[in-house]
Design a protein around this motif. Structure first.
Motif, PDB file in Angstrom:
ATOM      1  N   UNK A   1      42.482  42.535  60.184  1.00  0.00           N
ATOM      2  CA  UNK A   1      41.760  42.064  59.010  1.00  0.00           C
ATOM      3  C   UNK A   1      41.754  43.144  57.947  1.00  0.00           C
ATOM      4  N   UNK A   2      41.944  42.751  56.679  1.00  0.00           N
ATOM      5  CA  UNK A   2      42.103  43.758  55.628  1.00  0.00           C
ATOM      6  C   UNK A   2      40.885  44.646  55.484  1.00  0.00           C
ATOM      7  N   UNK A   3      39.693  44.130  55.835  1.00  0.00           N
ATOM      8  CA  UNK A   3      38.481  44.946  55.714  1.00  0.00           C
ATOM      9  C   UNK A   3      38.505  46.135  56.661  1.00  0.00           C
ATOM     10  N   UNK A   4      39.337  46.030  57.708  1.00  0.00           N
ATOM     11  CA  UNK A   4      39.451  47.139  58.663  1.00  0.00           C
ATOM     12  C   UNK A   4      39.973  48.395  57.964  1.00  0.00           C
ATOM     13  N   UNK A   5      40.705  48.183  56.860  1.00  0.00           N
ATOM     14  CA  UNK A   5      41.303  49.299  56.139  1.00  0.00           C
ATOM     15  C   UNK A   5      40.537  49.653  54.867  1.00  0.00           C
ATOM     16  N   UNK A   6      39.243  49.332  54.850  1.00  0.00           N
ATOM     17  CA  UNK A   6      38.460  49.519  53.632  1.00  0.00           C
ATOM     18  C   UNK A   6      38.518  50.956  53.114  1.00  0.00           C
ATOM     19  N   UNK A   7      38.697  51.921  54.027  1.00  0.00           N
ATOM     20  CA  UNK A   7      38.721  53.318  53.606  1.00  0.00           C
ATOM     21  C   UNK A   7      40.088  53.743  53.076  1.00  0.00           C
ATOM     22  N   UNK A   8      41.044  52.820  53.114  1.00  0.00           N
ATOM     23  CA  UNK A   8      42.368  53.152  52.600  1.00  0.00           C
ATOM     24  C   UNK A   8      43.451  52.912  53.629  1.00  0.00           C
ATOM     25  N   UNK A   9      44.564  52.337  53.193  1.00  0.00           N
ATOM     26  CA  UNK A   9      45.676  52.020  54.093  1.00  0.00           C
ATOM     27  C   UNK A   9      46.748  53.090  53.971  1.00  0.00           C
ATOM     28  N   UNK A  10      47.168  53.671  55.081  1.00  0.00           N
ATOM     29  CA  UNK A  10      48.252  54.668  55.001  1.00  0.00           C
ATOM     30  C   UNK A  10      49.565  53.988  54.657  1.00  0.00           C
ATOM     31  N   UNK A  11      50.266  54.529  53.689  1.00  0.00           N
ATOM     32  CA  UNK A  11      51.528  53.936  53.250  1.00  0.00           C
ATOM     33  C   UNK A  11      52.676  54.423  54.119  1.00  0.00           C
ATOM     34  N   UNK A  12      52.700  53.936  55.341  1.00  0.00           N
ATOM     35  CA  UNK A  12      53.716  54.356  56.295  1.00  0.00           C
ATOM     36  C   UNK A  12      54.900  53.379  56.286  1.00  0.00           C
ATOM     37  N   UNK A  13      55.931  53.784  56.986  1.00  0.00           N
ATOM     38  CA  UNK A  13      57.157  52.987  57.171  1.00  0.00           C
ATOM     39  C   UNK A  13      56.873  51.960  58.260  1.00  0.00           C
ATOM     40  N   UNK A  14      56.997  50.683  57.939  1.00  0.00           N
ATOM     41  CA  UNK A  14      56.784  49.645  58.948  1.00  0.00           C
ATOM     42  C   UNK A  14      57.523  48.376  58.541  1.00  0.00           C
ATOM     43  N   UNK A  15      57.259  47.277  59.243  1.00  0.00           N
ATOM     44  CA  UNK A  15      58.047  46.067  59.015  1.00  0.00           C
ATOM     45  C   UNK A  15      57.860  45.467  57.629  1.00  0.00           C
TER      46      UNK A  15
END
Length: 313
Positions: free
Chosen positions: A136-150
């Protein structure tokens, strides 16, 4: 499950597999089930675990496949970047056109895609469904790491010049922004639009196959490189040709439409102007592929088999 369909093809040989830790496989070992927690998967993504596996694929191709051409059957689409990087190092990025067939444009940074998901849910925008995050997007409320993924690997392949933008063709892209999205003023939407369209400005050709004014033939006619690599995300047929794919958020193409794309690519290859140097098929959901529901058998493996045969005809 797919290999038995390919056994009669004279030039395909099984060369081995890249080891994947049990808890990251579709069917983990019983003793590893304790590892299947949101926190563990989040740490895997945050620490660039997808890139680590793409690098393993790259090294496998360099050390165990070359000078032969790689064909990979995989799960997470981001590992395709490993093969592309291996070929780019060997042949030169300027010499390879990469054709990606996908229901989504996997060049959106996680923080940007996640922001769009937050906007869509906040305002209940049912007309636009972005590629859903496993959390759920709220899980990343503190910020999403811009990593390499699908969802972002194309971004990094272009930024790192593994793929030259003029040599990238993306066929499918049902998440291409529509007119209604273009009118939105929310900063999260504007960031998504900027991330998406910057690739077109760089020269990436994005074909929306449902648009009659956009031609796959026209995009393929721009190929000038001596080599071509093809990457098929099986979700291009989601909820239409097949159901055995990991992402089923948007209705994709029919089986005949998918095979027609493969046939058109084969026409370019048959002209002798460019050479196929490898291809992959990813994102098969082993829990749904081949299952019979209400008397109808899923055709994921059959579609993949037909795609390969049209491509190699």
């Amino acid at each position: 499950a797919l290999m038995p369909y390919l056994k009669d093809l004279p030039n395909i040989r099984w060369k081995g597999e890249v080891y994947v830790e049990s808890w990251l496989r579709p069917k983990p070992l019983p003793e590893d089930l304790v590892l299947l927690t949101p926190d563990n998967f989040l740490v895997f993504i945050e620490t660039n675990g997808c890139k680590e596996y793409a690098n393993k694929v790259r090294d496998f191709v360099i050390n165990k496949i070359f000078p032969y051409k790689p064909l990979m059957i995989g799960c997470d689409h981001s590992i395709s970047g490993g093969i592309i990087e291996a070929l780019s190092k060997r042949l030169g990025a300027e010499n390879i056109t990469v054709i990606i067939i996908d229901n989504h444009f996997d060049a959106i940074l996680p923080s940007i895609r996640n922001g769009l998901i937050g906007w869509a849910r906040e305002f209940m925008r049912s007309h636009f469904t972005p590629k859903i995050n496993p959390f759920d997007y709220s899980y990343f409320a503190s910020g999403v790491p811009d990593t390499y993924n699908s969802g972002s690997f194309i971004y990094y392949l272009v930024e790192d010049q593994v793929i030259m933008p003029d040599n990238l063709i993306v066929i499918g892209a049902s998440d291409y922004p529509d007119e209604r999205l273009l009118r939105e003023k929310d900063v999260r939407v504007r960031r998504f639009l900027e991330c998406y369209f910057r690739f077109e400005r760089k020269g990436v050709k994005i074909v929306r196959v449902k648009r009659k004014d956009e031609s796959i033939e026209s995009a393929l006619a721009t190929i000038k490189t001596p080599y071509v690599y093809v990457s098929l995300d099986i979700d291009i047929g989601s909820l239409n040709a097949l159901y055995g794919c990991r992402t089923r958020d948007v209705k994709g193409l029919s089986e005949n439409e998918i095979c027609e794309i493969s046939r058109l690519i084969n026409e370019i290859l048959s002209s002798g102007k460019t050479l196929l140097v490898g291809f992959d098929i990813t994102e098969i959901d082993v829990y749904e592929a081949g299952k019979t529901i209400n008397g109808i058998k899923d055709r994921t493996y059959e579609v993949a088999n037909r795609f390969i045969r049209y491509l190699l005809k």
